[in-house]
Design a protein around this motif. Sequence first.
Motif, PDB file in Angstrom:
ATOM      1  N   ARG A 265      24.701  31.095  34.096  1.00 56.32           N
ATOM      2  CA  ARG A 265      25.903  30.534  33.451  1.00 56.32           C
ATOM      3  C   ARG A 265      27.144  30.793  34.310  1.00 56.32           C
ATOM      4  NH1 ARG A 265      26.063  29.617  27.634  1.00 56.32           N
ATOM      5  NH2 ARG A 265      28.169  30.420  27.757  1.00 56.32           N
ATOM      6  N   ALA A 266      27.263  32.017  34.833  1.00 57.50           N
ATOM      7  CA  ALA A 266      28.407  32.345  35.695  1.00 57.50           C
ATOM      8  C   ALA A 266      28.384  31.490  36.959  1.00 57.50           C
ATOM      9  CB  ALA A 266      28.389  33.828  36.048  1.00 57.50           C
TER      10      ALA A 266
ATOM     11  N   ASP B  86      34.950  28.372  32.019  1.00 58.48           N
ATOM     12  CA  ASP B  86      34.612  29.792  31.913  1.00 58.48           C
ATOM     13  C   ASP B  86      33.362  29.896  31.048  1.00 58.48           C
ATOM     14  OD1 ASP B  86      34.513  32.581  31.302  1.00 58.48           O
ATOM     15  OD2 ASP B  86      36.653  32.711  31.724  1.00 58.48           O
ATOM     16  N   HIS B  87      32.362  30.587  31.539  1.00 57.11           N
ATOM     17  CA  HIS B  87      31.086  30.693  30.835  1.00 57.11           C
ATOM     18  C   HIS B  87      31.105  31.723  29.715  1.00 57.11           C
ATOM     19  CE1 HIS B  87      30.936  34.040  33.584  1.00 57.11           C
ATOM     20  NE2 HIS B  87      29.931  34.539  32.899  1.00 57.11           N
ATOM     21  N   ARG B  88      32.143  32.528  29.649  1.00 60.58           N
ATOM     22  CA  ARG B  88      32.200  33.585  28.647  1.00 60.58           C
ATOM     23  C   ARG B  88      32.691  33.057  27.303  1.00 60.58           C
ATOM     24  NH1 ARG B  88      36.313  37.295  31.260  1.00 60.58           N
ATOM     25  NH2 ARG B  88      37.141  35.236  31.696  1.00 60.58           N
ATOM     26  N   SER B  89      32.301  33.746  26.243  1.00 54.75           N
ATOM     27  CA  SER B  89      32.729  33.373  24.894  1.00 54.75           C
ATOM     28  C   SER B  89      34.215  33.669  24.715  1.00 54.75           C
ATOM     29  CB  SER B  89      31.923  34.157  23.848  1.00 54.75           C
ATOM     30  OG  SER B  89      32.267  35.532  23.925  1.00 54.75           O
ATOM     31  N   TYR B  90      34.803  33.085  23.677  1.00 54.10           N
ATOM     32  CA  TYR B  90      36.197  33.387  23.354  1.00 54.10           C
ATOM     33  C   TYR B  90      36.369  34.897  23.155  1.00 54.10           C
ATOM     34  CZ  TYR B  90      37.212  28.444  22.352  1.00 54.10           C
ATOM     35  OH  TYR B  90      37.403  27.096  22.424  1.00 54.10           O
ATOM     36  N   LYS B  91      35.441  35.489  22.424  1.00 57.70           N
ATOM     37  CA  LYS B  91      35.536  36.919  22.114  1.00 57.70           C
ATOM     38  C   LYS B  91      35.542  37.752  23.394  1.00 57.70           C
ATOM     39  CE  LYS B  91      33.314  40.518  19.373  1.00 57.70           C
ATOM     40  NZ  LYS B  91      32.234  40.819  18.443  1.00 57.70           N
TER      41      LYS B  91
ATOM     42  N   ILE C 190      40.110  36.012  23.398  1.00 57.97           N
ATOM     43  CA  ILE C 190      40.806  34.912  22.721  1.00 57.97           C
ATOM     44  C   ILE C 190      40.444  34.957  21.240  1.00 57.97           C
ATOM     45  CG2 ILE C 190      41.020  32.401  22.539  1.00 57.97           C
ATOM     46  CD1 ILE C 190      40.324  32.295  25.559  1.00 57.97           C
ATOM     47  N   ASP C 191      41.456  35.027  20.384  1.00 61.43           N
ATOM     48  CA  ASP C 191      41.238  35.101  18.943  1.00 61.43           C
ATOM     49  C   ASP C 191      41.152  33.681  18.380  1.00 61.43           C
ATOM     50  OD1 ASP C 191      40.916  36.159  16.418  1.00 61.43           O
ATOM     51  OD2 ASP C 191      43.076  36.359  16.061  1.00 61.43           O
ATOM     52  N   LYS C 192      39.987  33.079  18.562  1.00 63.16           N
ATOM     53  CA  LYS C 192      39.773  31.706  18.114  1.00 63.16           C
ATOM     54  C   LYS C 192      38.313  31.570  17.714  1.00 63.16           C
ATOM     55  CE  LYS C 192      40.298  26.991  19.878  1.00 63.16           C
ATOM     56  NZ  LYS C 192      40.652  26.184  21.043  1.00 63.16           N
ATOM     57  N   ILE C 193      38.063  30.840  16.658  1.00 65.65           N
ATOM     58  CA  ILE C 193      36.692  30.622  16.206  1.00 65.65           C
ATOM     59  C   ILE C 193      36.123  29.426  16.969  1.00 65.65           C
ATOM     60  CG2 ILE C 193      35.224  30.025  14.245  1.00 65.65           C
ATOM     61  CD1 ILE C 193      37.359  31.352  12.452  1.00 65.65           C
ATOM     62  N   PRO C 194      34.959  29.591  17.618  1.00 69.66           N
ATOM     63  CA  PRO C 194      34.382  28.468  18.369  1.00 69.66           C
ATOM     64  C   PRO C 194      33.888  27.379  17.424  1.00 69.66           C
ATOM     65  CG  PRO C 194      32.878  30.334  18.375  1.00 69.66           C
ATOM     66  CD  PRO C 194      34.143  30.793  17.717  1.00 69.66           C
TER      67      PRO C 194
END
Length: 192
Positions: free
Chosen positions: A133-134, A154-159, A163-167
Amino acid sequence: PEFADRSILWNSVEQIEKARDSQLAREIEAALPRELSGEQQLALVRAYVKDNFVDKGMCADFAIHDKGTGNPHVHIMLTLRPLKENGQWGAKCRKAYDLDENGQRIPDGKGGWKNHREDTTNWNDKGNVEIWRAAWAACTNRALEAAGHPALVDHRSYKRRGIDKIPSVHLGPAASQMEKRGIRTDKGEVNR
């Protein structure tokens, strides 16, 4: 060279496997940036596949799908057996004997030796998901930059990125079409 024909490749993969529940391949699916032309998307996929899979000994077969609906993506199928220099398939795993503290094989009490199976490659290691993924994000960002687009992947999750956002939930083609026609779906409700 004959594996350039995908039917020959996958028939060969099926023929080498003896167990009826054998894992024949691994599939990776990735979104393609809409900012890139079809030719640029193809170059991106080829570079990624070569650097991350083919150069490590895997055979890779990919198909790019773009129906013009704003969801261009690629399906990459990877072999799990290494291909030897002579064009024959190598083993996915081998028998390894369990050893005692003196490095001697341990009898199994049945006239043989205790043993276990070891993979011959690390291709089925779950840690590869993060690596691949990276690598996809890095490859995609290089292609976008080369094409003059400031967008970044960016392959990383919001968390993980803080980032304080719900995917959102992926709708898929059926729910997407229903939502476009004004029919509310469960997945659409989650996203709303």
